[in-house]
Design an enzyme around this catalytic site. Structure first.
Site, PDB file in Angstrom:
ATOM      1  N   HIS A  82       0.859  -1.181   0.000  1.00 25.30           N
ATOM      2  CA  HIS A  82       0.000   0.000   0.000  1.00 25.30           C
ATOM      3  C   HIS A  82       0.898   1.235   0.000  1.00 25.30           C
ATOM      4  CE1 HIS A  82      -4.015   1.756   0.861  1.00 25.30           C
ATOM      5  NE2 HIS A  82      -3.317   2.728   1.409  1.00 25.30           N
ATOM      6  N   ASP A 161     -13.885   2.936   7.943  1.00 24.94           N
ATOM      7  CA  ASP A 161     -12.831   3.766   7.337  1.00 24.94           C
ATOM      8  C   ASP A 161     -13.413   4.597   6.206  1.00 24.94           C
ATOM      9  OD1 ASP A 161     -10.091   4.652   6.686  1.00 24.94           O
ATOM     10  OD2 ASP A 161     -10.504   3.561   4.838  1.00 24.94           O
ATOM     11  N   ARG A 168     -13.079  13.081   6.740  1.00 24.95           N
ATOM     12  CA  ARG A 168     -11.739  13.681   6.917  1.00 24.95           C
ATOM     13  C   ARG A 168     -11.365  14.533   5.716  1.00 24.95           C
ATOM     14  NH1 ARG A 168      -8.118   8.827   7.420  1.00 24.95           N
ATOM     15  NH2 ARG A 168      -6.466  10.362   7.497  1.00 24.95           N
ATOM     16  N   SER A 183      -6.340   4.090   9.327  1.00 24.85           N
ATOM     17  CA  SER A 183      -7.071   3.950   8.060  1.00 24.85           C
ATOM     18  C   SER A 183      -6.389   2.894   7.180  1.00 24.85           C
ATOM     19  CB  SER A 183      -7.092   5.316   7.357  1.00 24.85           C
ATOM     20  OG  SER A 183      -7.414   5.202   6.007  1.00 24.85           O
ATOM     21  N   LYS A 187      -7.635  -1.395   6.646  1.00 29.09           N
ATOM     22  CA  LYS A 187      -7.983  -1.968   5.337  1.00 29.09           C
ATOM     23  C   LYS A 187      -7.103  -3.170   5.022  1.00 29.09           C
ATOM     24  CE  LYS A 187      -7.714   2.085   3.470  1.00 29.09           C
ATOM     25  NZ  LYS A 187      -7.912   3.438   3.046  1.00 29.09           N
TER      26      LYS A 187
HETATM   27  N1  URA Z   1      -4.319   6.423   2.483  1.00 26.65           N
HETATM   28  C1  URA Z   1      -5.323   5.822   3.188  1.00 26.65           C
HETATM   29  O1  URA Z   1      -5.773   4.725   2.830  1.00 26.65           O
HETATM   30  N2  URA Z   1      -5.796   6.432   4.296  1.00 26.65           N
HETATM   31  C2  URA Z   1      -5.327   7.617   4.732  1.00 26.65           C
HETATM   32  O2  URA Z   1      -5.784   8.118   5.736  1.00 26.65           O
HETATM   33  C3  URA Z   1      -4.292   8.245   3.978  1.00 26.65           C
HETATM   34  C4  URA Z   1      -3.802   7.622   2.861  1.00 26.65           C
END
Ligand code: URA
Length: 441
Positions: A82, A161, A168, A183, A187
């Protein structure tokens, strides 16, 4: 329990209890807490932070706010990757097939672009026919076929999220270490990965503007991974200028094609090989436990064409159109609309990634709102990067829209002004940015 008291506790700097965090996430998920109270608590978290125990509890609660993926039918050693987001970041479509070319199964859930950073799903959808909505139950079939599968994040995974992120985004509460760490990690945990490689971008085009905050975010995510039993490696990479040369969906996918043909910029090559080598190591691949060896193995698979074969088979497996000569067919054609020229001789000192990203979105390559359509052909080719010597009149950047794009001439002019302001040229030679700032695990 009362959300009002929880907001006051965080406002006065107290640590929230497990029960308070559970109450908050349950209320976010079943929408019983109104947006204004969620936003107030988010702002209190931004201002007063969270300790490691609170952060971990928040992550685990968010991870279990919806369905979770069980990938054990595929392997018990699935490594996910990620990125915290960047401009010109086309690493995922490169790394996935590269790692799969070693017989290591790869499953990846990706997002769409929002703000000035691009999203992998949009890039891959610029290839004609490429499908990104793959049901989780079909993942094993796809992995058996070509070693890798990539799907858009489903709304059932970590729904808390999704709710929090959209608030946000509009309440100035994105760039907070506990909120970003929870966050991302929620995931990844819900997605079922056994180990996780995180590209923590750092610089003007990233959420983390300096090395100290990128390192603090990395440590937060490594700590959460340790407690959740999912080992994490963080690669801190530079996002001071766009990665590679292309920004925008089709333009970036063309650069991905060039990568597999052996023509790539040094920064893109270094970042992709470092991330791929880290994934290979974490997958338990026997010969790749030493990082330099893993890196050299990745280089070999790019050089030998194995990685390109895996890339084309990944594109075909998800319905993407590949011509007989191995080139990809796209949903549109980028058309040159403007060029930006150097107004003085000298060295390029700055190419502000955020301005290039914003200009690209203005041309149509990204969305201002989640519901906006994308112009797949829009974007920017960055010809001159930090450290390059330019002569007055040299072309710094080319701006494109798709044949079917909507940007009128005044929008192209606005984008051109932004691109021009992204550059700083001076007479002395600057140091090139270091691509990999640190690797932490
Ligand atoms: N990427 C994400 O998945 N969440 C965040 O809060 C910032 C970047």
């Amino acid at each position: 329990m009362d959300i009002h008291d929880i907001i006051l506790d965080k406002r006065y700097g107290k640590s929230l209890t497990k029960e308070q965090i559970a109450f908050f996430i349950d209320g976010v998920t079943d929408k019983t807490i109104p947006d204004y109270q969620i936003s107030a608590l988010l702002m209190a978290i931004v201002l007063n932070g969270m300790d490691p125990a609170e952060m971990t509890e928040l992550t685990l609660r968010m991870a279990h706010s919806g369905e979770t993926c069980d990938l054990s039918a595929i392997s018990d050693q699935i490594v996910d990757k990620h990125s915290t987001g960047g401009v010109g970041d086309k690493c995922t479509p490169i790394i996935l097939p590269l790692v799969a070319s070693f017989g290591v199964p790869v499953v990846k859930l990706s997002g769409r672009g929002l703000g000035f950073t691009g999203g992998t799903i949009d890039k891959l959808e610029s290839v004609k026919g490429f499908r990104t909505e793959i049901p989780i139950s079909d993942f094993p079939e796809y992995v058996n076929r070509c070693g890798a599968v990539l799907s858009a994040q489903t709304p059932e995974l970590a729904p808390a999220d999704k709710e929090l992120y959209s608030l946000r985004d509009v309440t100035g509460t994105v760039d907070s270490i506990p909120l970003i760490a929870s966050s991302i990690m929620s995931k990844k945990i819900a997605g079922g990965a056994n180990a996780i490689v995180l590209d923590v971008t750092c610089g003007d085009g990233a959420f983390m503007k300096d090395i100290d905050s990128a390192a603090a975010l990395s440590h937060a995510m490594i700590d959460i991974g340790r407690i959740a039993g999912r080992p994490v490696t963080c690669v801190i990479s530079s996002m001071r200028e766009p990665l590679g040369h292309a920004v925008g969906n089709i333009l970036e996918m063309r650069e991905v094609e060039e990568f597999f043909n052996g023509t790539m910029s040094d920064d893109l090559r270094t970042v992709c090989l470092t991330l791929a080598a880290s994934m290979l190591r974490m997958s338990g691949h026997k010969e790749a436990q030493d990082f330099p060896v893993a890196y050299a193995l990745c280089e070999d698979n790019v050089r030998s064409g194995k990685a390109r074969d895996a890339f084309l088979s990944f594109i075909r497996s998800q319905g993407g159109a590949v011509r007989a000569d191995g080139t990809l067919e796209y949903r549109d054609r980028p058309v040159l609309r403007a060029e930006i020229f150097a107004d003085a001789d000298g060295y390029v000192h700055e190419v502000l990634a955020s301005d290039i990203g914003k200009a690209s979105v203005r041309l149509g390559a990204g969305r201002k709102r989640k519901t906006d359509n994308i112009d797949f052909g829009a974007g920017i080719m960055v010809h001159k990067k930090i450290g390059d010597f330019v002569i007055r009149g040299d072309c710094l950047c080319s701006l494109y829209t798709g044949e079917n794009g909507l940007a009128d001439q005044s929008t192209v002019n606005d984008a051109s002004t932004l691109v021009r302001s992204a550059y700083r040229i001076a007479s002395d030679a600057p140091a090139k940015p270091v691509e990999i700032i640190d690797i932490l695990n």
